[in-house]
Design an enzyme around this catalytic site. Structure first.
Site, mmCIF file in Angstrom:
data_model
loop_
_atom_site.group_PDB
_atom_site.id
_atom_site.type_symbol
_atom_site.label_atom_id
_atom_site.label_comp_id
_atom_site.label_asym_id
_atom_site.label_seq_id
_atom_site.Cartn_x
_atom_site.Cartn_y
_atom_site.Cartn_z
ATOM 1 N N LYS A 13 -15.599 -19.576 -26.361
ATOM 2 C CA LYS A 13 -16.054 -20.425 -25.263
ATOM 3 C C LYS A 13 -14.888 -21.257 -24.769
ATOM 4 O O LYS A 13 -14.199 -21.911 -25.559
ATOM 5 C CB LYS A 13 -17.207 -21.318 -25.726
ATOM 6 N N ASP A 95 -15.075 -27.303 -36.530
ATOM 7 C CA ASP A 95 -16.269 -27.514 -35.709
ATOM 8 C C ASP A 95 -17.043 -28.747 -36.164
ATOM 9 O O ASP A 95 -17.552 -29.512 -35.333
ATOM 10 C CB ASP A 95 -17.161 -26.269 -35.729
ATOM 11 N N ARG A 96 -17.096 -28.982 -37.471
ATOM 12 C CA ARG A 96 -17.774 -30.183 -37.971
ATOM 13 C C ARG A 96 -17.040 -31.436 -37.522
ATOM 14 O O ARG A 96 -17.662 -32.406 -37.066
ATOM 15 C CB ARG A 96 -17.859 -30.148 -39.495
ATOM 16 N N THR A 171 -46.324 -10.131 -41.979
ATOM 17 C CA THR A 171 -45.086 -10.429 -42.703
ATOM 18 C C THR A 171 -43.994 -10.938 -41.772
ATOM 19 O O THR A 171 -43.264 -11.880 -42.119
ATOM 20 C CB THR A 171 -44.602 -9.175 -43.459
#
Length: 252
Positions: A13, A95-96, A171
């Site tokens: 991106k 990213d964190r 399920t």
């Protein structure tokens, strides 16, 4: 103009920034470095910051060679406006860190919790004084569905698209509803504790990542802000902090 790149497990991106204003965004396959070079040639940005998951750092530099001088790869060791309380910053995901910086840029001087619902779900804390305390990591929504299929003999692999009743009637619904209820309940438990601890204080939560849309029903009103571009905003802020001339090194 500055170029911001967030290279994840699936997509690359790109965003073009003038100061703190985003002018344009593009998205390509995470290894489409030819598209990146063409985009950069069209605008010739003055600087670039990028974060990548696992691979791609050298390819980014090669794609931008002759266009952007010394692109900044953001890691857990990159200087940011935040102080770092994490014991192993070299292993802290970019990213964190970027999401934490982005949250602090949007809500400076506030107590913050950042929930990034991506491949993994990360939950991070930033103090009003600008200290990144650290956080936790748990399986993301798709990872939970894949794990139930891979680690059992008979459970099928299902995607998140489809019915998610309170009680699964088959399920596929049981797996899907169970995984979705799990991440919602986990996020809610963090938010409840956070806001209880910060009662009466200036506190906000940021929700980001590809699966943040599944958390938009959590009952926290304007105190929980969904911001899909939080990592991008943080990378732009980190770039300003490191290389932009004549700017105060703060969120101001």
């Amino acid at each position: 103009m500055n170029l911001i790149l967030d290279i994840g497990n699936t997509f690359m991106k790109a965003a073009l920034y003038d100061g703190r204003q985003c002018l344009e965004r593009q998205k390509w396959d995470r290894r489409d470095f030819a598209a990146l070079r063409g985009f950069a040639l069209g605008y010739r940005p003055a600087a670039c910051a990028f974060a990548t998951v696992g691979t791609g750092a050298e390819e980014v530099r090669e794609a931008l060679a002759g266009i952007v001088e010394s692109p900044l790869e953001v890691t857990g060791l990159t200087p940011t406006p935040l102080s770092i309380g994490y014991e192993t910053p070299a292993k802290l995901g970019a990213d964190r860190l970027a999401a934490a910086v982005g949250a602090a840029a949007l809500k400076p001087d506030c107590e913050l919790i950042v929930i990034d619902a991506g491949s993994c779900m990360t939950i991070d804390r930033v103090t009003a004084g600008g200290l990144y305390l650290g956080g936790n990591i748990s399986p993301g929504l798709e990872m939970r569905l894949k794990a139930m299929h891979t680690l059992t003999a008979r459970l099928p692999l299902v995607g998140i698209d489809g019915a998610t009743p309170q009680w699964g009637r088959n399920t596929a619904e049981a797996l899907r509803s169970g995984a979705l209820t799990g991440i919602r309940g986990e996020a809610d438990s963090y938010l409840r504790r956070f806001f209880a601890e910060q009662a009466g204080g200036n506190a906000y939560a940021f929700l980001t990542g590809g699966d943040a849309c599944h958390l938009d029903t959590l009952p926290y009103g304007g105190r929980a802000i969904i911001e899909p571009r939080l990592v991008e905003i943080g990378l732009a802020e980190i770039l300003r902090y490191n290389v932009a001339p004549n700017l105060e090194r703060s969120f101001g």
